[in-house]
Design a protein around this motif. Structure first.
Motif, PDB file in Angstrom:
ATOM      1  N   VAL A  61       0.878  -1.137   0.052  1.00  0.00           N
ATOM      2  CA  VAL A  61      -0.109   0.036   0.066  1.00  0.00           C
ATOM      3  C   VAL A  61       0.773   1.174   0.007  1.00  0.00           C
ATOM      4  O   VAL A  61       0.503   2.315  -0.644  1.00  0.00           O
ATOM      5  N   VAL A  62       1.858   1.267   0.839  1.00  0.00           N
ATOM      6  CA  VAL A  62       2.819   2.175   0.706  1.00  0.00           C
ATOM      7  C   VAL A  62       3.565   2.672  -0.441  1.00  0.00           C
ATOM      8  O   VAL A  62       3.656   3.839  -0.963  1.00  0.00           O
ATOM      9  N   GLU A  63       3.950   1.786  -1.157  1.00  0.00           N
ATOM     10  CA  GLU A  63       4.512   1.667  -2.490  1.00  0.00           C
ATOM     11  C   GLU A  63       3.565   2.230  -3.464  1.00  0.00           C
ATOM     12  O   GLU A  63       4.103   3.166  -4.319  1.00  0.00           O
ATOM     13  N   GLN A  64       2.202   2.180  -3.344  1.00  0.00           N
ATOM     14  CA  GLN A  64       1.427   2.688  -4.143  1.00  0.00           C
ATOM     15  C   GLN A  64       0.904   4.399  -3.810  1.00  0.00           C
ATOM     16  O   GLN A  64       0.170   4.922  -4.508  1.00  0.00           O
ATOM     17  N   ALA A  75      15.515   9.838  -4.279  1.00  0.00           N
ATOM     18  CA  ALA A  75      16.863   9.406  -4.354  1.00  0.00           C
ATOM     19  C   ALA A  75      17.279   8.575  -3.250  1.00  0.00           C
ATOM     20  O   ALA A  75      17.762   7.616  -3.348  1.00  0.00           O
ATOM     21  N   ILE A  76      16.330   8.824  -1.961  1.00  0.00           N
ATOM     22  CA  ILE A  76      16.754   8.001  -0.910  1.00  0.00           C
ATOM     23  C   ILE A  76      16.260   6.607  -1.251  1.00  0.00           C
ATOM     24  O   ILE A  76      16.822   5.494  -0.788  1.00  0.00           O
ATOM     25  N   SER A  77      15.000   6.585  -1.809  1.00  0.00           N
ATOM     26  CA  SER A  77      14.422   5.187  -2.085  1.00  0.00           C
ATOM     27  C   SER A  77      15.231   4.459  -3.195  1.00  0.00           C
ATOM     28  O   SER A  77      15.548   3.149  -3.017  1.00  0.00           O
ATOM     29  N   ALA A  81       8.264   3.922   4.552  1.00  0.00           N
ATOM     30  CA  ALA A  81       8.083   5.307   3.700  1.00  0.00           C
ATOM     31  C   ALA A  81       9.262   5.832   2.972  1.00  0.00           C
ATOM     32  O   ALA A  81       9.051   6.098   1.967  1.00  0.00           O
ATOM     33  N   LEU A  82      10.375   5.583   3.719  1.00  0.00           N
ATOM     34  CA  LEU A  82      11.496   6.148   3.044  1.00  0.00           C
ATOM     35  C   LEU A  82      12.156   5.194   1.822  1.00  0.00           C
ATOM     36  O   LEU A  82      12.452   5.501   0.840  1.00  0.00           O
ATOM     37  N   TYR A  83      11.747   3.837   1.890  1.00  0.00           N
ATOM     38  CA  TYR A  83      12.015   2.814   1.248  1.00  0.00           C
ATOM     39  C   TYR A  83      11.396   2.996  -0.331  1.00  0.00           C
ATOM     40  O   TYR A  83      12.081   2.848  -1.346  1.00  0.00           O
ATOM     41  N   HIS A  84      10.030   3.365  -0.261  1.00  0.00           N
ATOM     42  CA  HIS A  84       9.309   3.515  -1.497  1.00  0.00           C
ATOM     43  C   HIS A  84       9.252   5.141  -1.798  1.00  0.00           C
ATOM     44  O   HIS A  84       8.525   5.470  -2.633  1.00  0.00           O
ATOM     45  N   GLY A  85      10.218   5.968  -0.942  1.00  0.00           N
ATOM     46  CA  GLY A  85      10.071   7.376  -1.363  1.00  0.00           C
ATOM     47  C   GLY A  85       8.893   7.993  -1.017  1.00  0.00           C
ATOM     48  O   GLY A  85       8.327   9.063  -1.900  1.00  0.00           O
ATOM     49  N   VAL A  86       8.040   7.927  -0.101  1.00  0.00           N
ATOM     50  CA  VAL A  86       6.751   8.595   0.099  1.00  0.00           C
ATOM     51  C   VAL A  86       6.944   9.390   1.380  1.00  0.00           C
ATOM     52  O   VAL A  86       7.591   9.159   2.511  1.00  0.00           O
ATOM     53  N   PRO A  87       6.687  10.579   1.432  1.00  0.00           N
ATOM     54  CA  PRO A  87       6.510  11.626   2.535  1.00  0.00           C
ATOM     55  C   PRO A  87       5.827  11.060   3.782  1.00  0.00           C
ATOM     56  O   PRO A  87       4.773  10.297   3.494  1.00  0.00           O
ATOM     57  N   SER A  88       6.147  11.300   4.706  1.00  0.00           N
ATOM     58  CA  SER A  88       5.596  10.688   6.160  1.00  0.00           C
ATOM     59  C   SER A  88       4.795  11.995   6.772  1.00  0.00           C
ATOM     60  O   SER A  88       5.498  13.056   6.898  1.00  0.00           O
TER      61      SER A  88
END
Length: 422
Positions: free
Chosen positions: A320-323, A400-402, A339-346
């Protein structure tokens, strides 16, 4: 030390929380691919969690899943008002009794854990917990400590105090550290006496767990601290989170089909606060986005669900986070790492424990925003969500982190390090 089994048998013993359990599952999946045999020692209430991922379980004696769930809910309901307090104000009413409960768990688990380790006879033990068990020291094999809470669990002059939610150089630091030692003094005294009875040396004030033969920290590079005293590389290793392999989540068709996807998951603790989530859902109904909300076992508490909101009692969270375009969470280390792994803001709304530390770190590193559990309003929540959805520089930073994290997954790093140790 000579290996006991043809293929290395590695016994995982995560604490009784889904964050630790799922983190260990990610490492165990990678170890399986490398030819090892991971098994899990389960606290009461976690029967079937690891078996569902294909791993053999060994169960500690206890009151069973129902009793464990009721005890947990009773404990959280008692302390729910304390989650409205800041980190320093939580020390006496929440942190102190939580450490007392953790010490009780270690004492009560000791005999059963010792018997299970004698039965399993593992080549190595992986402990994902905040407290040491003498049975592990007596097991006659190497053991690995997983720090799946924030990096603040390992103290350093350049790292904020554990559970404080402070910056490292905050003037309130010294006062918090003194208050923490005062709040944990009783539990720590009891724990050191328990260690003495089992032939183990005492630990310094405020410390409940020593380093293992190998200690692995989940902290991704992007949010890591520059320590005053670097951790010795031969006994400590950093991971880039430990995001497990999970089934894909396909969002069912909603009446509202347009707009970015936002996921809210507060963990098993946060799901209990149905009043808070109901208030948040009322705000979600006013926003041009779609929301997936994990409400745990409390679906019946929600009588009105807006057209742009989908509720569920469980989700394969990494999928879900990935999407998603935004992840609203409580600051649990697994959630922050996903969140960081998939490049998603928290958008972090911390309740307690290291949620405060991760909320502070998200803001300090430009990977998210912290919002108070007590003092938010519909307008402030709406503004925070829209701000994060529209923050292009943050999204580029996270991309870039992801990319870096996915090129060298923490699960693989952990598995390789464990097998090297053995």
């Amino acid at each position: 030390m000579k290996r006991r089994n043809a293929a290395p048998v590695i016994a995982f013993f995560p604490e009784a929380s889904f964050g630790a359990a799922l983190n260990c599952i990610g490492i165990a999946q990678e170890l399986t691919r490398m030819g090892a045999v991971p098994v899990f020692i389960c606290h009461p209430g976690f029967t079937g969690v690891f078996a569902d991922y294909g791993f053999k379980e060994y169960h500690l004696p206890g009151g069973g899943a129902q009793a464990s769930a009721e005890d947990w809910q009773g404990f959280i309901n008692t302390h729910m008002p304390h989650f409205n307090l800041d980190a320093a104000a939580q020390l006496e009413p929440y942190v102190a009794p939580t450490w007392e409960a953790i010490v009780d768990t270690a004492i009560h688990a000791e005999a059963g854990l010792s018997a299970l380790l004698e039965q399993i006879r593992p080549d190595g033990i992986v402990l994902d917990n905040v407290i040491m068990f003498p049975a592990i020291a007596r097991a006659g094999c190497a053991w690995v400590r997983i720090v799946s809470c924030a990096e603040t669990e390992l103290p350093d002059a350049h790292v904020p105090p554990y559970l404080s939610g402070l910056a490292a150089d905050d003037p309130a630091r010294a006062g918090f550290e003194k208050a923490y030692l005062r709040a944990t003094r009783s539990a720590h005294r009891r724990y050191n006496e328990f260690r003495r009875l089992h032939g183990m040396a005492p630990l310094p004030a405020g410390v409940f767990l020593e380093p293992g033969d190998l200690t692995l920290l989940l902290s991704p590079e992007a949010v890591r601290y520059d320590r005053a005293t670097p951790l010795p590389e031969d006994r400590f290793g950093y991971l880039n989170g430990c995001v497990r392999s999970e089934s894909r989540f396909d969002l069912p068709r909603l009446p509202v089909e347009d707009g970015p996807l936002v996921y809210l998951g507060f963990g098993s603790l946060g799901a209990i606060d149905t009043d808070l989530i109901t208030r948040m859902i009322d705000v979600f109904a006013t926003l041009p986005a779609r929301f997936v909300v994990n409400v745990g076992g409390y679906l019946d508490a929600y009588t009105h669900v807006p057209d742009n909101v989908y509720l569920g009692d469980w989700f394969p969270q990494p999928s879900v986070v990935e999407q998603s375009a935004l992840f609203i969470h409580h600051g649990g280390n697994n959630s922050f790492c996903e969140a960081l792994y998939h490049g998603v803001p928290s958008l972090v709304m911390p309740y307690c424990w290291d949620g405060h530390d991760n909320a502070q770190r998200a803001e300090a590193t430009g990977t998210g925003v912290r919002i108070g559990r007590r003092d938010w309003t519909p307008d402030s929540l709406r503004r925070a969500i829209l701000q994060l959805l529209g923050d292009a520089p943050m999204r580029a930073r996270l991309a870039a982190i992801s990319e870096k994290m996915q090129a060298s997954p923490g699960t693989r790093r952990a598995a390789e390090a464990i097998l090297r140790l053995l």
